[in-house]
Design a protein around this motif. Structure first.
Motif, short mmCIF file in Angstrom:
data_model
loop_
_atom_site.label_atom_id
_atom_site.label_comp_id
_atom_site.label_asym_id
_atom_site.label_seq_id
_atom_site.Cartn_x
_atom_site.Cartn_y
_atom_site.Cartn_z
N MET A 1 0.82 -1.20 0.00
CA MET A 1 0.00 0.00 0.00
C MET A 1 0.86 1.25 0.00
O MET A 1 0.49 2.25 -0.61
CB MET A 1 -0.90 0.00 1.23
CG MET A 1 -1.95 -1.07 1.23
SD MET A 1 -3.53 -0.49 0.75
CE MET A 1 -4.25 0.30 2.06
N ASN A 4 1.83 2.70 -3.38
CA ASN A 4 0.81 3.40 -4.17
C ASN A 4 0.77 4.90 -3.91
O ASN A 4 0.19 5.65 -4.71
CB ASN A 4 -0.57 2.81 -3.88
CG ASN A 4 -0.69 1.40 -4.39
OD1 ASN A 4 -0.03 1.01 -5.34
ND2 ASN A 4 -1.54 0.63 -3.75
N ALA A 7 2.09 7.15 -6.72
CA ALA A 7 1.21 7.07 -7.89
C ALA A 7 -0.05 7.90 -7.68
O ALA A 7 -0.52 8.57 -8.61
CB ALA A 7 0.84 5.62 -8.16
N VAL A 8 -0.58 7.90 -6.48
CA VAL A 8 -1.78 8.69 -6.19
C VAL A 8 -1.47 10.18 -6.29
O VAL A 8 -2.22 10.94 -6.91
CB VAL A 8 -2.34 8.34 -4.79
CG1 VAL A 8 -3.42 9.31 -4.37
CG2 VAL A 8 -2.87 6.92 -4.78
#
Length: 46
Positions: A1, A4, A7-8
């Motif tokens: 997690m 990510n 990327a977010v």
């Protein structure tokens, strides 16, 4: 997690500068291209 998170943040920054329609179109084109490129590697049916 945790992987990510960049990327977010990158996605949010991109959407501020580019329309969401263009982002979705680019994602769909990349998905279709990758799918097309995998076709020659599939075994022949029949």
């Amino acid at each position: 997690m945790l992987a990510n998170v960049p990327a977010v943040f990158f996605g949010q920054a991109l959407v501020r500068r580019v329309s969401m329609r263009l982002v979705r179109g680019a994602a769909a084109a990349a998905f279709a291209l990758l799918g097309f490129l995998t076709l020659p590697g599939l075994p022949r049916l029949g």
